[in-house]
Design a protein around this motif. Structure first.
Motif, PDB file in Angstrom:
ATOM      1  N   ASN A   1      -7.262  -2.049   4.688  1.00  0.00           N
ATOM      2  CA  ASN A   1      -6.550  -2.657   3.554  1.00  0.00           C
ATOM      3  C   ASN A   1      -5.188  -2.002   3.310  1.00  0.00           C
ATOM      4  O   ASN A   1      -4.772  -1.774   2.176  1.00  0.00           O
TER       5      ASN A   1
ATOM      6  N   ALA B   1      -4.976  -2.237  10.276  1.00  0.00           N
ATOM      7  CA  ALA B   1      -4.458  -2.270   8.904  1.00  0.00           C
ATOM      8  C   ALA B   1      -5.312  -3.120   7.977  1.00  0.00           C
ATOM      9  O   ALA B   1      -5.514  -2.754   6.812  1.00  0.00           O
ATOM     10  N   ARG B   2      -5.834  -4.223   8.482  1.00  0.00           N
ATOM     11  CA  ARG B   2      -6.600  -5.106   7.590  1.00  0.00           C
ATOM     12  C   ARG B   2      -7.922  -4.462   7.186  1.00  0.00           C
ATOM     13  O   ARG B   2      -8.317  -4.522   6.012  1.00  0.00           O
TER      14      ARG B   2
ATOM     15  N   LYS C   1       0.817  -1.217   0.000  1.00  0.00           N
ATOM     16  CA  LYS C   1       0.000   0.000   0.000  1.00  0.00           C
ATOM     17  C   LYS C   1       0.847   1.261   0.000  1.00  0.00           C
ATOM     18  O   LYS C   1       0.538   2.222  -0.695  1.00  0.00           O
TER      19      LYS C   1
ATOM     20  N   TRP D   1      -1.425  -8.156   6.478  1.00  0.00           N
ATOM     21  CA  TRP D   1      -1.755  -6.868   7.093  1.00  0.00           C
ATOM     22  C   TRP D   1      -1.264  -6.894   8.536  1.00  0.00           C
ATOM     23  O   TRP D   1      -1.542  -7.846   9.277  1.00  0.00           O
TER      24      TRP D   1
ATOM     25  N   ASP E   1      -2.583 -13.106  10.443  1.00  0.00           N
ATOM     26  CA  ASP E   1      -2.331 -11.810   9.816  1.00  0.00           C
ATOM     27  C   ASP E   1      -2.014 -11.955   8.327  1.00  0.00           C
ATOM     28  O   ASP E   1      -1.856 -10.958   7.619  1.00  0.00           O
TER      29      ASP E   1
ATOM     30  N   GLY F   1      -1.945  -3.101   3.276  1.00  0.00           N
ATOM     31  CA  GLY F   1      -1.296  -4.402   3.314  1.00  0.00           C
ATOM     32  C   GLY F   1      -0.112  -4.554   2.387  1.00  0.00           C
ATOM     33  O   GLY F   1       0.346  -3.604   1.743  1.00  0.00           O
TER      34      GLY F   1
ATOM     35  N   TYR G   1      -3.660  -7.717  -1.499  1.00  0.00           N
ATOM     36  CA  TYR G   1      -2.588  -8.012  -0.554  1.00  0.00           C
ATOM     37  C   TYR G   1      -2.851  -9.329   0.179  1.00  0.00           C
ATOM     38  O   TYR G   1      -3.972  -9.823   0.209  1.00  0.00           O
TER      39      TYR G   1
END
Length: 290
Positions: free
Chosen positions: A249, A245-246, A194, A239, A280, A251, A236
């Protein structure tokens, strides 16, 4: 109970045992199977993962081979024994931290011709990072590649791994086509994470060196199957647990299937199962004719 009925019950019990054993008998690879499906997943601790995920989404893919990275356990959890009862199971256990570090595992519906545990160097094999399974028409290499560490303190170690791996994979490829999968701990190009600018040469997995080693691998006659099929896809597979973060997104694509160039045209599917939770990392799936 009459003696005749008791004898009948005993016969039924014995028959049940033999039937169960027959169901669990794993066929050997005889080269007749042509279509293969793989699932690779860094589970970030298998015992923790099975408490969060029952693997039904993995089984729904009907995989022939399942490779698990970062298992962090000395034996298969009971849940895995039951869920994958019709698969051969090979666990590569780390000798570090009493088995609670790294480690990989392989499950296969068809018994491999042979299995090799490790890359051949104690420096890496003490962590249990690699498994090589030989089948009639191909080799499968499953890896949990060493991370270069915070502040890149292990970058030199990572280079030694990459050089060893390239030598080994080229040798095996000269014998049979290769399917190389797992958490390869590199985002090869800017599209594979990202925030490339804030991570370039600062964060493990996105240094010029790591990206260059992956380029060297591809140049030796291999293809990144996901990128070949999805050239512009920003999906991705990892993450961080930090900062949601997930859900945002934010990642990285760290999990791959690299295949011999000569079989790339046989790849039918190479995808990331982003909806599967429990780690993760997301599992990655490959379908290929071999």
């Amino acid at each position: 109970m009459s003696k005749r009925k008791a004898a009948s019950n005993e016969v039924a019990k014995v028959a049940s045992i033999f039937t169960k054993k027959a169901k669990q008998q794993i066929p050997s690879d005889d080269g007749s199977q042509k279509s293969w499906k793989f699932v690779c997943w860094n589970v970030a601790g298998l015992r923790a993962c099975v408490k969060k995920n029952d693997f039904k989404e993995i089984l729904a893919e009907k995989p022939d081979i399942v490779f698990l990275g970062e298992t962090k356990c000395k034996e298969w959890p009971p849940e895995m024994e039951a869920t994958f009862e019709n698969y051969t199971k090979t666990l590569v256990v780390s000798t570090e931290k009493n088995g609670g570090y790294a480690g990989v595992g392989l499950l296969s519906k068809v018994a491999p011709l042979s299995v090799v545990k490790g890359i051949g160097e104690t420096e890496f094999d003490s962590a249990g990072r690699l498994i090589i399974a030989e089948f009639t028409n191909f080799y499968f290499i499953g890896a949990y590649v060493p991370n270069s560490g915070a502040k890149l303190v292990a970058l030199d170690k990572r280079e030694r791994w990459e050089r060893l791996l390239l030598e080994k994979i080229k040798k095996l490829d000269s014998e049979k086509p290769i399917v190389y999968g797992g958490d390869l701990n590199v985002a090869h190009n800017e599209i594979d994470l990202k925030n490339p600018e804030s991570n370039r040469n600062k964060t493990a997995g996105f240094t010029d060196q790591e990206r260059g080693w992956f380029t060297d691998l591809l140049a030796a006659g291999f293809r990144d199957s996901f990128r070949q099929l999805h050239p512009d896809d920003k999906t991705y597979s990892f993450w961080s647990y930090m900062a949601n973060a997930r859900s945002k997104n934010v990642g990285w694509r760290l999990d791959y299937y690299v295949v011999s160039e000569r079989i790339m045209e046989n790849v039918k599917r190479s995808d990331i199962l982003t909806e599967v939770l429990g780690s993760d990392h997301a599992p990655v799936v490959l379908q290929i004719d071999l």
